[in-house]
Design an enzyme around this catalytic site. Structure first.
Site, mmCIF file in Angstrom:
data_model
loop_
_atom_site.group_PDB
_atom_site.id
_atom_site.type_symbol
_atom_site.label_atom_id
_atom_site.label_comp_id
_atom_site.label_asym_id
_atom_site.label_seq_id
_atom_site.Cartn_x
_atom_site.Cartn_y
_atom_site.Cartn_z
ATOM 1 N N SER A 240 28.110 33.306 27.984
ATOM 2 C CA SER A 240 28.261 34.555 28.720
ATOM 3 C C SER A 240 29.666 35.108 28.529
ATOM 4 C CB SER A 240 27.977 34.279 30.209
ATOM 5 O OG SER A 240 28.849 35.008 31.021
ATOM 6 N N LYS A 241 29.724 36.406 28.267
ATOM 7 C CA LYS A 241 31.024 37.052 28.048
ATOM 8 C C LYS A 241 31.907 36.936 29.268
ATOM 9 C CE LYS A 241 30.335 40.378 24.483
ATOM 10 N NZ LYS A 241 30.290 41.679 23.967
ATOM 11 N N ARG A 242 31.276 36.917 30.440
ATOM 12 C CA ARG A 242 32.077 36.897 31.658
ATOM 13 C C ARG A 242 32.444 35.482 32.081
ATOM 14 N NH1 ARG A 242 29.200 38.403 35.665
ATOM 15 N NH2 ARG A 242 27.331 38.683 34.416
ATOM 16 N N LYS A 243 31.493 34.540 31.939
ATOM 17 C CA LYS A 243 31.731 33.211 32.506
ATOM 18 C C LYS A 243 32.302 32.195 31.522
ATOM 19 C CE LYS A 243 27.853 33.617 35.607
ATOM 20 N NZ LYS A 243 26.598 33.523 34.895
#
Ligand code: GLU
Length: 480
Positions: A240-243
């Site tokens: 995930s790009k965010r996590k």
């Protein structure tokens, strides 16, 4: 035919490790086969593109040594080709005008067994206007096959595809056609890209073949496809790009070596012959084959990457290590700087001294970013960890005694790591302290912390006077 492959990133965010892996596999394939590696920036998403993302892609590729033979081509400069291809398809009756709104489609199809567009306008013979999109008339029967070098032939039933939009009412040619038109015009023979694009591939095969049938359009053989396995995290979920830590820049910033990073990326879905996973770039080039790429998801394991990076660091010569550490220890003399600066100034830093301590840390760090903290006590004023001081000196009378006897003994000692080691062991023994306990207050007084490079070698390099001064300061501080 000489292979021609391309890497076609969209500059809409940080350069992702998945993109770096795609770029590397294209590069390896080109270098292995003696083909050409072409860079094309797919910059047509004007809302999400940013110049700095594009610059980030170029600098990360340069850092990883992924040199391209042609390009960068900008998709935005090829818009006329996309429109020409759409016109050819329209002229050949493969696209038709459609003025259905989303609401109208939803209303008509709410009870339909198959979701998506129902082909309502296919036979209406609408003429084009600023309100009409152009849709591709998908064959109602039969199958479309994507020849994939990793997955074999992947067969899709045409009936499962709706008549998809190719050109928006505002004239914008959508991405799947733009992308394949560019591949045709730069003569791409192998499309090597992420698995997330597999669902788009059948549409592209349909349009590619339709274009080949158009009058006045040169027929171009379909490329071979290779859809690379997805990258997953520890929970086996898509990265995930965010996590997840996915930005290539951040690895450079933390002090991963490009060679280690490239080696690790190569292992994401592929493995070298013979058991050893630490392989040089030359070996990767020599052994790489798309046919050997796995189709199961590949775990992006930062721990394994870090371990490999440590191995690369230890395999360097002292000169290479000192040079590689420069951006972290002496950023003012480096063309590129990481985001964190060392805790000393250019005046406080001493390159010759650093070269003497470097072998002590080279053995112990897994990234170059760890180097400054390990050698900080050599440069500038002592930075004292208060908790460590309280534990080993301030709140420990035995620690203070240890410092007092060390000051006395070290003053007249032949100064070497061996004699310092022996003296500390002896002094400790007299106080009933094991060596580990005996050296803790000395380490804390001299280095400011309880972790770091081997103590006695460090003391030897630092020199008698600075060491004695720090031991005295610590004792004075404890008695203050
Ligand atoms: N621009 C696409 C992406 O970044 C890649 C398209 C392709 O490789 O065909 O996901």
């Amino acid at each position: 035919m000489t292979p021609r492959v391309r890497f076609a990133p969209s500059p809409t965010g940080f350069f992702h490790v998945g993109s770096a892996r795609t770029s590397l596999f294209n590069w390896l394939y080109a270098r292995h086969t003696g083909g050409a590696f072409v860079l094309r920036i797919e910059d047509t998403d004007t809302e999400r593109n940013r110049d700095e993302w594009q610059a980030g892609i170029l600098s990360a590729m340069a850092w990883l040594g992924l040199t391209y033979d042609e390009g960068p081509f900008l998709q935005s400069s090829l818009l006329a080709d996309h429109t020409a291809a759409a016109e050819a398809l329209y002229g050949a009756g493969r696209l038709y005008a459609c003025d259905c709104t989303r609401d109208a489609i939803d209303e008509r199809t709410k009870d339909a067994a198959k979701p998506g567009y129902d082909g309502f306008c296919r036979r209406r013979g609408l003429s084009r206007s600023p309100e009409t999109a152009l849709r591709f008339a998908v064959a109602r029967e039969g199958e479309t096959v994507v020849h994939d070098l990793i997955r074999g032939d992947v067969t899709f039933a045409n009936a499962s595809y709706e008549d998809f939009v190719v050109v928006r009412p505002n004239g914008v040619v959508l991405y799947p056609l733009a992308n394949l038109v560019d591949d045709r015009s730069i003569g791409i023979t192998h499309v090597i890209r992420g698995e997330d694009l597999l669902p788009t591939a059948p549409k592209q095969v349909m349009m590619w073949e339709a274009l080949n049938d158009c009058d006045g359009v040169e027929s171009v053989p379909l490329p071979r496809y290779a859809h690379l396995p997805m990258l997953v995290n520890e929970q086996r979920k898509k990265l995930s790009k965010r996590k997840d830590p996915v930005a290539v820049e951040s690895y450079r910033d933390q002090g991963y070596l490009p060679e280690a990073f490239v080696n690790y990326l190569a292992l994401l879905g592929w493995s070298p012959r013979g058991g050893d996973e630490k392989v040089s770039r030359e070996t990767l080039v020599e052994q790489f084959a798309l046919e050997d790429v796995s189709h199961s998801p590949a775990f992006f394991d930062v721990k394994k990457l870090t371990h490999l990076n440590g191995e690369y660091l230890r395999a360097m010569s002292l000169e290479q290590f000192v040079e590689a550490a420069r951006p972290w220890v002496a950023p003012w003399s480096s063309p590129w700087r990481p985001t964190t600066a060392p805790p000393w100034t250019a005046e406080e830093f001493d390159e010759a001294l650093f070269t003497r301590v470097a072998p002590l840390v080279q053995e112990r760090v897994t990234t170059l970013g760890e180097v400054p903290a390990m050698v900080a006590f050599f440069f500038g004023a002592l930075r004292l960890d208060e908790a460590a001081f309280a534990k080993t000196i301030g709140g420990d009378p035995l620690g203070q005694t240890m410092l007092a006897v060390a000051i006395e003994r070290f003053a007249g000692l032949t100064w070497s790591a061996t004699t310092l080691h022996e003296a500390t062991a002896e002094l400790g023994e007299a106080l009933g302290l094991a060596l580990r306990k005996a050296q803790a207050p000395i380490r804390c007084a001299v280095t400011g912390t309880l972790v770091g490079p081997p103590l006695f070698e460090s003391l030897e390099i630092l020199g008698r006077e600075p060491v004695l001064a720090r031991l005295r300061d610590a004792l004075a501080r404890a008695n203050a």
